[in-house]
Design a protein around this motif. Sequence first.
Motif, PDB file in Angstrom:
ATOM      1  N   LYS A 136       0.856  -1.196   0.000  1.00 13.66           N
ATOM      2  CA  LYS A 136       0.000   0.000   0.000  1.00 13.66           C
ATOM      3  C   LYS A 136       0.891   1.244   0.000  1.00 13.66           C
ATOM      4  O   LYS A 136       1.750   1.405   0.862  1.00 13.66           O
ATOM      5  N   ARG A 137       0.688   2.147  -0.967  1.00 14.68           N
ATOM      6  CA  ARG A 137       1.567   3.292  -1.142  1.00 14.68           C
ATOM      7  C   ARG A 137       1.274   4.448  -0.179  1.00 14.68           C
ATOM      8  O   ARG A 137       2.188   5.150   0.244  1.00 14.68           O
ATOM      9  N   HIS A 138       0.012   4.666   0.138  1.00 14.48           N
ATOM     10  CA  HIS A 138      -0.358   5.859   0.911  1.00 14.48           C
ATOM     11  C   HIS A 138      -1.253   5.460   2.087  1.00 14.48           C
ATOM     12  O   HIS A 138      -2.093   4.564   1.967  1.00 14.48           O
ATOM     13  N   SER A 139      -1.077   6.172   3.193  1.00 14.99           N
ATOM     14  CA  SER A 139      -1.915   5.899   4.362  1.00 14.99           C
ATOM     15  C   SER A 139      -3.297   6.538   4.231  1.00 14.99           C
ATOM     16  O   SER A 139      -4.224   6.181   4.974  1.00 14.99           O
ATOM     17  N   SER A 140      -3.475   7.521   3.305  1.00 17.92           N
ATOM     18  CA  SER A 140      -4.747   8.228   3.162  1.00 17.92           C
ATOM     19  C   SER A 140      -5.692   7.562   2.168  1.00 17.92           C
ATOM     20  O   SER A 140      -6.781   8.078   1.924  1.00 17.92           O
ATOM     21  N   THR A 141      -5.296   6.422   1.603  1.00 24.02           N
ATOM     22  CA  THR A 141      -6.132   5.762   0.607  1.00 24.02           C
ATOM     23  C   THR A 141      -6.899   4.600   1.222  1.00 24.02           C
ATOM     24  O   THR A 141      -6.665   4.203   2.368  1.00 24.02           O
ATOM     25  N   ALA A 142      -7.835   4.041   0.451  1.00 28.14           N
ATOM     26  CA  ALA A 142      -8.628   2.881   0.880  1.00 28.14           C
ATOM     27  C   ALA A 142      -8.286   1.693  -0.019  1.00 28.14           C
ATOM     28  O   ALA A 142      -7.814   1.860  -1.147  1.00 28.14           O
ATOM     29  N   TYR A 165     -14.749 -14.345   5.099  1.00 26.38           N
ATOM     30  CA  TYR A 165     -14.467 -12.948   5.454  1.00 26.38           C
ATOM     31  C   TYR A 165     -13.011 -12.605   5.142  1.00 26.38           C
ATOM     32  O   TYR A 165     -12.158 -13.496   4.988  1.00 26.38           O
ATOM     33  N   ILE A 166     -12.714 -11.277   5.067  1.00 31.31           N
ATOM     34  CA  ILE A 166     -11.398 -10.747   4.707  1.00 31.31           C
ATOM     35  C   ILE A 166     -10.740 -10.137   5.947  1.00 31.31           C
ATOM     36  O   ILE A 166     -11.405  -9.475   6.751  1.00 31.31           O
ATOM     37  N   THR A 167      -9.413 -10.354   6.074  1.00 30.12           N
ATOM     38  CA  THR A 167      -8.648  -9.704   7.157  1.00 30.12           C
ATOM     39  C   THR A 167      -7.494  -8.903   6.555  1.00 30.12           C
ATOM     40  O   THR A 167      -7.035  -9.177   5.438  1.00 30.12           O
ATOM     41  N   PHE A 168      -7.036  -7.894   7.334  1.00 31.03           N
ATOM     42  CA  PHE A 168      -5.902  -7.044   6.954  1.00 31.03           C
ATOM     43  C   PHE A 168      -4.890  -7.102   8.096  1.00 31.03           C
ATOM     44  O   PHE A 168      -5.189  -6.635   9.212  1.00 31.03           O
ATOM     45  N   ASN A 169      -3.740  -7.709   7.816  1.00 27.10           N
ATOM     46  CA  ASN A 169      -2.732  -7.949   8.858  1.00 27.10           C
ATOM     47  C   ASN A 169      -3.334  -8.678  10.055  1.00 27.10           C
ATOM     48  O   ASN A 169      -3.056  -8.374  11.217  1.00 27.10           O
ATOM     49  N   GLY A 170      -4.216  -9.652   9.784  1.00 25.68           N
ATOM     50  CA  GLY A 170      -4.785 -10.518  10.813  1.00 25.68           C
ATOM     51  C   GLY A 170      -6.034  -9.984  11.476  1.00 25.68           C
ATOM     52  O   GLY A 170      -6.614 -10.680  12.325  1.00 25.68           O
ATOM     53  N   ALA A 171      -6.480  -8.786  11.145  1.00 24.27           N
ATOM     54  CA  ALA A 171      -7.664  -8.202  11.782  1.00 24.27           C
ATOM     55  C   ALA A 171      -8.711  -7.866  10.728  1.00 24.27           C
ATOM     56  O   ALA A 171      -8.384  -7.483   9.597  1.00 24.27           O
ATOM     57  N   GLU A 172      -9.980  -8.028  11.101  1.00 19.04           N
ATOM     58  CA  GLU A 172     -11.054  -7.654  10.180  1.00 19.04           C
ATOM     59  C   GLU A 172     -11.175  -6.132  10.087  1.00 19.04           C
ATOM     60  O   GLU A 172     -10.762  -5.388  10.974  1.00 19.04           O
ATOM     61  N   CYS A 173     -11.744  -5.669   8.995  1.00 23.48           N
ATOM     62  CA  CYS A 173     -11.862  -4.234   8.728  1.00 23.48           C
ATOM     63  C   CYS A 173     -12.833  -3.581   9.716  1.00 23.48           C
ATOM     64  O   CYS A 173     -13.887  -4.141  10.057  1.00 23.48           O
ATOM     65  N   PRO A 206      -2.806   1.655   7.274  1.00 22.69           N
ATOM     66  CA  PRO A 206      -1.521   2.351   7.070  1.00 22.69           C
ATOM     67  C   PRO A 206      -0.850   1.909   5.772  1.00 22.69           C
ATOM     68  O   PRO A 206      -1.194   0.886   5.180  1.00 22.69           O
ATOM     69  N   SER A 207       0.113   2.694   5.333  1.00 22.03           N
ATOM     70  CA  SER A 207       0.876   2.335   4.125  1.00 22.03           C
ATOM     71  C   SER A 207       1.884   1.233   4.457  1.00 22.03           C
ATOM     72  O   SER A 207       2.183   0.964   5.616  1.00 22.03           O
ATOM     73  N   GLY A 208       2.394   0.583   3.409  1.00 24.32           N
ATOM     74  CA  GLY A 208       3.380  -0.497   3.592  1.00 24.32           C
ATOM     75  C   GLY A 208       2.819  -1.831   3.152  1.00 24.32           C
ATOM     76  O   GLY A 208       1.762  -1.918   2.510  1.00 24.32           O
ATOM     77  N   ALA A 209       3.538  -2.899   3.511  1.00 22.36           N
ATOM     78  CA  ALA A 209       3.128  -4.252   3.135  1.00 22.36           C
ATOM     79  C   ALA A 209       1.940  -4.684   3.987  1.00 22.36           C
ATOM     80  O   ALA A 209       2.013  -4.707   5.219  1.00 22.36           O
ATOM     81  N   ILE A 210       0.835  -5.048   3.334  1.00 20.42           N
ATOM     82  CA  ILE A 210      -0.393  -5.445   4.028  1.00 20.42           C
ATOM     83  C   ILE A 210      -0.703  -6.893   3.660  1.00 20.42           C
ATOM     84  O   ILE A 210      -0.729  -7.263   2.478  1.00 20.42           O
ATOM     85  N   LYS A 211      -0.921  -7.724   4.686  1.00 20.80           N
ATOM     86  CA  LYS A 211      -1.321  -9.114   4.473  1.00 20.80           C
ATOM     87  C   LYS A 211      -2.847  -9.166   4.343  1.00 20.80           C
ATOM     88  O   LYS A 211      -3.575  -9.053   5.340  1.00 20.80           O
ATOM     89  N   VAL A 212      -3.313  -9.322   3.107  1.00 23.01           N
ATOM     90  CA  VAL A 212      -4.754  -9.423   2.846  1.00 23.01           C
ATOM     91  C   VAL A 212      -5.077 -10.910   2.730  1.00 23.01           C
ATOM     92  O   VAL A 212      -4.504 -11.613   1.891  1.00 23.01           O
ATOM     93  N   ALA A 213      -6.014 -11.407   3.574  1.00 26.51           N
ATOM     94  CA  ALA A 213      -6.267 -12.848   3.632  1.00 26.51           C
ATOM     95  C   ALA A 213      -7.761 -13.133   3.623  1.00 26.51           C
ATOM     96  O   ALA A 213      -8.572 -12.328   4.088  1.00 26.51           O
ATOM     97  N   VAL A 214      -8.101 -14.338   3.103  1.00 28.13           N
ATOM     98  CA  VAL A 214      -9.479 -14.829   3.086  1.00 28.13           C
ATOM     99  C   VAL A 214      -9.579 -15.973   4.081  1.00 28.13           C
ATOM    100  O   VAL A 214      -8.743 -16.891   4.082  1.00 28.13           O
ATOM    101  N   HIS A 215     -10.621 -15.938   4.934  1.00 27.94           N
ATOM    102  CA  HIS A 215     -10.852 -16.966   5.954  1.00 27.94           C
ATOM    103  C   HIS A 215     -12.266 -17.510   5.811  1.00 27.94           C
ATOM    104  O   HIS A 215     -13.144 -16.862   5.245  1.00 27.94           O
ATOM    105  N   MET A 238      -8.566 -10.079  -5.445  1.00 32.04           N
ATOM    106  CA  MET A 238      -8.238  -8.860  -6.195  1.00 32.04           C
ATOM    107  C   MET A 238      -8.188  -7.672  -5.239  1.00 32.04           C
ATOM    108  O   MET A 238      -9.117  -7.470  -4.434  1.00 32.04           O
ATOM    109  N   ILE A 239      -7.070  -6.911  -5.327  1.00 29.80           N
ATOM    110  CA  ILE A 239      -6.845  -5.789  -4.406  1.00 29.80           C
ATOM    111  C   ILE A 239      -6.528  -4.545  -5.229  1.00 29.80           C
ATOM    112  O   ILE A 239      -5.695  -4.582  -6.137  1.00 29.80           O
ATOM    113  N   GLU A 240      -7.167  -3.398  -4.899  1.00 28.55           N
ATOM    114  CA  GLU A 240      -6.902  -2.118  -5.566  1.00 28.55           C
ATOM    115  C   GLU A 240      -6.815  -1.013  -4.515  1.00 28.55           C
ATOM    116  O   GLU A 240      -7.524  -1.051  -3.501  1.00 28.55           O
TER     117      GLU A 240
END
Length: 247
Positions: A136-142, A165-173, A206-215, A238-240
């Motif tokens: 993820k390039r920017h912290s202000s994006t979705a 369901y989807i998680t981001f770095n191990g936590a749900e949105c 936040p910006s940086g490497a994000i672990k997007v996972a399906v559970h 698919m991630i955008e």
Amino acid sequence: MPATTTLQCLFAVLLFLDIVESNSPKDQGCGGSGVPGIPGAPGHNGLPGRDGFQGQKGSHGMKGTKGDTGQNGATGKTGPKGNLGPTGQMGIKGEKGENGKNGENNTGNSINWKQCVLNRGEGKDIGLIQECIFNKRHSSTALRVAYAAPITLYCPGSTCCGRWYITFNGAECSGPMTIEGIVYIQGTNDNPHRHRQIEGFCENIPSGAIKVAVHVGNCPGYGSSDRYSGWKSVSRIMIEEYPQSQK
């Protein structure tokens, strides 16, 4: 009685009658006026008389003719123009603001997206199905995430419910809500194999490497059942990266 006496008596009677008639007010003959008698006492006032009968109502008079319409008055003269008010003072000039940051290049090469393809099935009833690392390039994006795959649920003669369901770095949105989907079957022997897609936007990541996972897991209030993900078909995550919505 002697004749002389009779004549004397007759003469006396006539004299008396003459005196009486001369004193009578009706007779103003040759005799003189008698002495006025004493005035009698005044009589009492009579009783008030009754009110008279009310007279009849008179008839209406004839309607008069309508008068002529008056002429319009002349237009008054325009009043004098008022004096101008005092001129206000000019406000203090504000300080110069800071220069804005350069906008991001919105060309096709600047779009940040990724796709993780799964060419296999996953028979887990509970747990991680697949993980995809996204920079993820920017912290202000979705982030917009979509999981597309054949999803199967089976519980013959019973009621069951499965949750993907989807998680981001191990936590749900949590911005604004979770990204999830469910499959529910009630009391049948059906074993549906259908392609489904679960997707949504998540903000405040936040910006940086994000672990997007399906559970996959249980629906609230339901136990485990037979679940299968990615049966005989390619599955995708698919991630955008999108500009965050304005609140």
